[in-house]
Design a protein around this motif. Structure first.
Motif, mmCIF file in Angstrom:
data_model
loop_
_atom_site.group_PDB
_atom_site.id
_atom_site.type_symbol
_atom_site.label_atom_id
_atom_site.label_comp_id
_atom_site.label_asym_id
_atom_site.label_seq_id
_atom_site.Cartn_x
_atom_site.Cartn_y
_atom_site.Cartn_z
ATOM 1 N N GLU A 58 45.653 34.720 41.000
ATOM 2 C CA GLU A 58 45.445 36.078 41.497
ATOM 3 C C GLU A 58 45.584 36.266 42.747
ATOM 4 O O GLU A 58 45.991 37.031 43.464
ATOM 5 N N LEU A 59 44.650 35.159 43.696
ATOM 6 C CA LEU A 59 44.493 35.121 45.006
ATOM 7 C C LEU A 59 45.928 34.905 45.596
ATOM 8 O O LEU A 59 46.030 35.027 46.609
ATOM 9 N N ALA A 60 46.884 34.017 45.140
ATOM 10 C CA ALA A 60 47.760 33.471 45.572
ATOM 11 C C ALA A 60 49.005 34.390 45.358
ATOM 12 O O ALA A 60 50.333 33.872 45.494
ATOM 13 N N ASP A 61 48.857 35.671 44.678
ATOM 14 C CA ASP A 61 49.928 36.459 44.414
ATOM 15 C C ASP A 61 50.747 36.724 45.718
ATOM 16 O O ASP A 61 50.269 37.295 46.456
ATOM 17 N N PRO A 62 52.053 36.520 45.652
ATOM 18 C CA PRO A 62 52.932 36.912 46.849
ATOM 19 C C PRO A 62 52.865 38.278 47.355
ATOM 20 O O PRO A 62 52.880 38.421 48.503
ATOM 21 N N SER A 63 52.560 39.105 46.602
ATOM 22 C CA SER A 63 52.283 40.608 47.024
ATOM 23 C C SER A 63 51.229 40.962 47.688
ATOM 24 O O SER A 63 51.191 41.764 48.583
ATOM 25 N N PRO A 72 45.078 39.292 61.138
ATOM 26 C CA PRO A 72 44.453 38.248 61.335
ATOM 27 C C PRO A 72 43.009 38.485 60.625
ATOM 28 O O PRO A 72 42.306 37.662 60.043
ATOM 29 N N GLN A 73 42.444 39.725 60.614
ATOM 30 C CA GLN A 73 41.195 40.102 59.785
ATOM 31 C C GLN A 73 41.377 40.039 58.322
ATOM 32 O O GLN A 73 40.756 39.535 57.547
ATOM 33 N N ALA A 74 42.734 40.546 57.791
ATOM 34 C CA ALA A 74 42.853 40.549 56.407
ATOM 35 C C ALA A 74 43.059 39.084 55.966
ATOM 36 O O ALA A 74 42.827 38.396 55.040
ATOM 37 N N LEU A 75 43.735 38.030 56.773
ATOM 38 C CA LEU A 75 43.718 36.583 56.790
ATOM 39 C C LEU A 75 42.496 36.020 56.478
ATOM 40 O O LEU A 75 42.126 35.277 55.644
ATOM 41 N N GLY A 76 41.644 36.476 57.365
ATOM 42 C CA GLY A 76 40.210 36.024 57.391
ATOM 43 C C GLY A 76 39.425 36.217 56.107
ATOM 44 O O GLY A 76 38.889 35.092 55.471
ATOM 45 N N GLN A 77 39.688 37.418 55.765
ATOM 46 C CA GLN A 77 38.881 37.864 54.363
ATOM 47 C C GLN A 77 39.479 37.306 53.474
ATOM 48 O O GLN A 77 38.724 36.995 52.203
ATOM 49 N N MET A 78 41.075 37.043 53.230
ATOM 50 C CA MET A 78 41.313 36.364 52.102
ATOM 51 C C MET A 78 41.097 34.783 52.043
ATOM 52 O O MET A 78 40.767 34.292 50.992
ATOM 53 N N MET A 79 40.964 34.411 53.068
ATOM 54 C CA MET A 79 40.492 32.661 53.254
ATOM 55 C C MET A 79 39.103 32.562 52.726
ATOM 56 O O MET A 79 38.647 31.910 52.128
ATOM 57 N N ARG A 80 38.368 33.688 53.181
ATOM 58 C CA ARG A 80 36.731 33.582 52.910
ATOM 59 C C ARG A 80 36.647 33.837 51.395
ATOM 60 O O ARG A 80 36.005 33.242 50.689
ATOM 61 N N GLN A 81 37.539 34.858 50.766
ATOM 62 C CA GLN A 81 37.528 35.067 49.317
ATOM 63 C C GLN A 81 37.779 33.931 48.457
ATOM 64 O O GLN A 81 37.433 33.517 47.648
ATOM 65 N N MET A 82 38.739 33.131 48.951
ATOM 66 C CA MET A 82 39.525 31.870 48.495
ATOM 67 C C MET A 82 38.396 30.642 48.295
ATOM 68 O O MET A 82 38.186 30.189 47.286
ATOM 69 N N SER A 83 37.699 30.779 49.452
ATOM 70 C CA SER A 83 36.631 29.529 49.457
ATOM 71 C C SER A 83 35.723 30.050 48.573
ATOM 72 O O SER A 83 34.963 29.217 47.908
ATOM 73 N N GLU A 85 36.123 31.535 45.652
ATOM 74 C CA GLU A 85 36.490 31.328 44.421
ATOM 75 C C GLU A 85 36.631 30.001 44.169
ATOM 76 O O GLU A 85 36.129 29.371 42.886
ATOM 77 N N MET A 86 36.746 29.128 44.982
ATOM 78 C CA MET A 86 36.734 27.807 44.818
ATOM 79 C C MET A 86 35.316 27.248 44.668
ATOM 80 O O MET A 86 35.155 26.050 44.013
ATOM 81 N N GLY A 87 34.333 27.961 45.399
ATOM 82 C CA GLY A 87 32.997 27.446 45.202
ATOM 83 C C GLY A 87 32.950 26.126 45.743
ATOM 84 O O GLY A 87 31.735 25.639 45.347
ATOM 85 N N GLU A 88 33.200 25.713 46.863
ATOM 86 C CA GLU A 88 33.059 24.858 47.672
ATOM 87 C C GLU A 88 32.694 25.051 49.067
ATOM 88 O O GLU A 88 33.263 25.998 49.417
ATOM 89 N N ASP A 89 31.954 24.142 49.649
ATOM 90 C CA ASP A 89 31.360 24.378 50.956
ATOM 91 C C ASP A 89 32.610 23.458 51.812
ATOM 92 O O ASP A 89 32.764 22.377 51.898
ATOM 93 N N GLU A 93 33.803 24.109 60.579
ATOM 94 C CA GLU A 93 34.845 24.348 61.324
ATOM 95 C C GLU A 93 35.672 25.732 60.228
ATOM 96 O O GLU A 93 36.180 26.622 61.216
ATOM 97 N N PHE A 94 35.493 25.458 59.173
ATOM 98 C CA PHE A 94 36.224 26.264 58.441
ATOM 99 C C PHE A 94 35.597 27.714 58.791
ATOM 100 O O PHE A 94 36.113 28.863 58.866
ATOM 101 N N ASP A 95 34.385 27.929 58.632
ATOM 102 C CA ASP A 95 33.439 29.154 58.660
ATOM 103 C C ASP A 95 33.810 29.629 60.187
ATOM 104 O O ASP A 95 34.028 30.816 60.487
ATOM 105 N N ASP A 96 33.827 28.508 61.069
ATOM 106 C CA ASP A 96 34.070 29.161 62.420
ATOM 107 C C ASP A 96 35.792 29.711 62.701
ATOM 108 O O ASP A 96 35.719 31.025 63.191
ATOM 109 N N VAL A 97 36.551 29.214 61.803
ATOM 110 C CA VAL A 97 38.058 29.847 61.937
ATOM 111 C C VAL A 97 38.006 31.208 61.232
ATOM 112 O O VAL A 97 38.593 32.165 61.718
#
Length: 131
Positions: A58-63, A72-83, A85-89, A93-97
């Protein structure tokens, strides 16, 4: 014992009743506020479990990925949501980006500010390499 949610049709207030399955629909329910028997059962939130694979699909849905390169803000939010969902720290560096993206900083500006981001000693694995 299950928790049943009701709305009083007389005073319009919401309340909950705890009762056993056996008592449900056999014992009258009265409003706790006005004692009216004119009540309506409310259906609470429903949750369902999904596999990790379906959440990631669902997160990787092309739409949902359209336009992220320009926002960039939407990209950051999507990256945070994916992290999440993965449940991994994924490390500081990732958090900073992600913090920088969510504040509106462009990926190009982040690369300039953090030139060693994700790079290895052999020069592979940087953002420009797609890794």
């Amino acid at each position: 014992m299950p928790n049943y949610q009701y709305t009083c049709l007389a005073c319009r207030k919401r309340f909950e009743v705890f009762m056993t399955y056996e008592n449900y629909d056999t014992h009258p329910v009265r409003c706790r506020h006005c004692k009216s028997d004119q009540v309506q059962r409310r259906i609470g939130r429903i949750r369902f479990a999904r596999s990790e694979e379906s959440r990631m699909e669902e997160l990787a849905d092309p739409s949902k990925l359209e336009g992220l390169e320009d926002d960039p803000q939407a990209l950051g939010q999507m990256m945070r949501q994916m992290s999440h969902e993965m449940g991994e720290d994924l490390g500081p560096e990732f958090d900073d980006v992600v913090d920088r993206l969510e504040s509106g900083q462009s990926p190009e500006d982040i690369e300039e500010a953090l030139p060693d981001l994700g790079g290895n000693a052999d020069g592979f694995g940087g953002m420009e390499d797609g890794f």
